[in-house]
Write a protein that holds these residues in place. Structure first.
Motif, mmCIF file in Angstrom:
data_model
loop_
_atom_site.group_PDB
_atom_site.id
_atom_site.type_symbol
_atom_site.label_atom_id
_atom_site.label_comp_id
_atom_site.label_asym_id
_atom_site.label_seq_id
_atom_site.Cartn_x
_atom_site.Cartn_y
_atom_site.Cartn_z
ATOM 1 N N TYR A 172 -20.849 6.840 27.514
ATOM 2 C CA TYR A 172 -19.940 6.939 26.384
ATOM 3 C C TYR A 172 -19.911 5.589 25.663
ATOM 4 O O TYR A 172 -19.622 4.552 26.261
ATOM 5 C CB TYR A 172 -18.549 7.361 26.848
ATOM 6 N N THR A 219 -13.959 9.948 15.217
ATOM 7 C CA THR A 219 -13.728 8.800 14.342
ATOM 8 C C THR A 219 -12.231 8.556 14.268
ATOM 9 O O THR A 219 -11.448 9.499 14.072
ATOM 10 C CB THR A 219 -14.247 9.061 12.916
ATOM 11 N N PRO A 248 -27.431 8.966 20.375
ATOM 12 C CA PRO A 248 -25.983 9.185 20.547
ATOM 13 C C PRO A 248 -25.493 10.412 19.782
ATOM 14 O O PRO A 248 -25.938 10.661 18.655
ATOM 15 C CB PRO A 248 -25.377 7.905 19.977
ATOM 16 N N GLU A 249 -24.574 11.141 20.401
ATOM 17 C CA GLU A 249 -23.973 12.335 19.802
ATOM 18 C C GLU A 249 -22.535 12.008 19.413
ATOM 19 O O GLU A 249 -21.746 11.550 20.237
ATOM 20 C CB GLU A 249 -23.996 13.482 20.807
ATOM 21 N N PHE A 250 -22.201 12.251 18.155
ATOM 22 C CA PHE A 250 -20.884 11.904 17.633
ATOM 23 C C PHE A 250 -19.776 12.695 18.313
ATOM 24 O O PHE A 250 -19.887 13.915 18.526
ATOM 25 C CB PHE A 250 -20.846 12.154 16.127
ATOM 26 N N THR A 288 -18.902 8.650 9.028
ATOM 27 C CA THR A 288 -19.508 8.823 10.339
ATOM 28 C C THR A 288 -21.022 8.830 10.215
ATOM 29 O O THR A 288 -21.585 9.463 9.315
ATOM 30 C CB THR A 288 -19.028 10.134 10.957
ATOM 31 N N TYR A 329 -24.596 9.908 11.951
ATOM 32 C CA TYR A 329 -25.173 10.878 12.875
ATOM 33 C C TYR A 329 -26.576 10.415 13.241
ATOM 34 O O TYR A 329 -27.382 10.137 12.349
ATOM 35 C CB TYR A 329 -25.195 12.267 12.244
ATOM 36 N N PHE A 354 -15.515 4.487 16.311
ATOM 37 C CA PHE A 354 -16.253 5.714 16.607
ATOM 38 C C PHE A 354 -16.539 5.800 18.097
ATOM 39 O O PHE A 354 -16.837 4.790 18.741
ATOM 40 C CB PHE A 354 -17.585 5.734 15.846
ATOM 41 N N TRP A 355 -16.464 7.017 18.628
ATOM 42 C CA TRP A 355 -16.907 7.290 19.992
ATOM 43 C C TRP A 355 -18.106 8.217 19.933
ATOM 44 O O TRP A 355 -18.114 9.212 19.189
ATOM 45 C CB TRP A 355 -15.796 7.955 20.801
ATOM 46 N N TYR A 356 -19.108 7.866 20.755
ATOM 47 C CA TYR A 356 -20.309 8.674 20.868
ATOM 48 C C TYR A 356 -20.576 8.940 22.341
ATOM 49 O O TYR A 356 -20.222 8.150 23.211
ATOM 50 C CB TYR A 356 -21.535 7.950 20.291
ATOM 51 N N ARG A 357 -21.305 10.022 22.597
ATOM 52 C CA ARG A 357 -21.806 10.342 23.926
ATOM 53 C C ARG A 357 -23.320 10.264 23.861
ATOM 54 O O ARG A 357 -23.931 10.743 22.900
ATOM 55 C CB ARG A 357 -21.371 11.767 24.300
ATOM 56 N N GLN A 358 -23.940 9.642 24.884
ATOM 57 C CA GLN A 358 -25.395 9.548 24.897
ATOM 58 C C GLN A 358 -25.948 9.988 26.243
ATOM 59 O O GLN A 358 -25.564 9.453 27.281
ATOM 60 C CB GLN A 358 -25.853 8.115 24.585
#
Lengths: 112, 113
Positions: free
Chosen positions: A86, A49, A44-46, B101, B103, A34-38
């Motif tokens: 990220y 996937t 963290p914002e998804f 996933t 959230y 998974f990659w998230y942005r914070q």
């Protein structure tokens, strides 16, 4: 031991200067990446996937790819609003059950 | 639709005290996970719950405990607070306990003095 390593730790880009972030992992059983942005002080914002090697996902200026040992987040022509940390995470399983293992993140700064 | 909500937003406690953090998942999500994020590091997994049962546990001392309620909301409890417990505590929800996933909510900032 399950481990996720992100590089570089920090990256400074000029607006429009494309680049890539790396996430390498060693886990006993990968069940998803998974990659998230914070943004500072927020959750963290998804973003993406990925489940299997060779898979690619795209969203606006971002593209994520996955191999058997690493993932890349490509940023094309970034804008200042892409500045954030990220995070990469891998979903794995041990004797205690499910867990999501995160890397330390890459801090991206995009200057106009 | 409302996202994951957490309360309180900020909390200040002193060493030795106890704290309870709360989380409400996205409507329809049955799994809740808890993470601790220390400044400059990625989130560290604490617990995952699904249908009120523990489905995963990270490497945290027994001072940390959690539970999930019939409406799928969850509480994280930390006893005998230490200075090192100061962190952003994140809750995440997902539809099930597998590879779905997760959230994240906005987090609770805990400061231990």
């Amino acid at each position: 031991e399950d481990q996720v390593t992100q590089s570089p730790e920090a990256l400074r880009l000029q607006e429009g200067e494309s680049s890539s972030l790396n996430c390498s992992y060693t886990v006993s059983g990968l069940r998803g990446l998974f990659w998230y942005r914070q943004d500072p002080g927020k959750g963290p914002e998804f973003l993406f996937t990925l489940y299997s090697a060779g898979e690619e996902k795209e969203k606006e200026r971002l593209k994520a790819t996955l191999t058997k040992k690493e993932s890349f987040l490509h940023i094309t022509a970034p804008k200042p609003e892409d500045s954030a940390t990220y995070l990469c995470a891998v979903h794995t399983y041990d004797e205690y059950g499910n867990k999501l293992v995160f890397g330390a993140g890459t801090i991206l700064r995009v200057k106009s | 639709d409302a996202g994951v909500t957490q309360s309180p937003t900020h909390l200040i406690k002193t060493r030795g005290q106890h704290v309870t953090l709360r989380c409400s998942p996205i409507s329809g999500h049955k799994s809740v996970s808890w993470y601790q994020q220390v400044l400059g590091q990625g989130p560290q997994f604490i617990f995952q719950y699904y249908e009120k049962e523990e489905r995963g546990r990270g490497n945290f001392p027994d001072r940390f405990s959690a539970r999930q309620f019939p409406n799928y909301s969850s509480e994280l409890n930390v006893n005998a607070l230490l200075l090192g417990d100061s962190a952003l505590y994140l809750c995440a929800s997902s539809t099930d306990w597998g590879t779905d996933t997760q959230y994240f909510g906005p987090g609770t900032r805990l400061t231990v003095l």
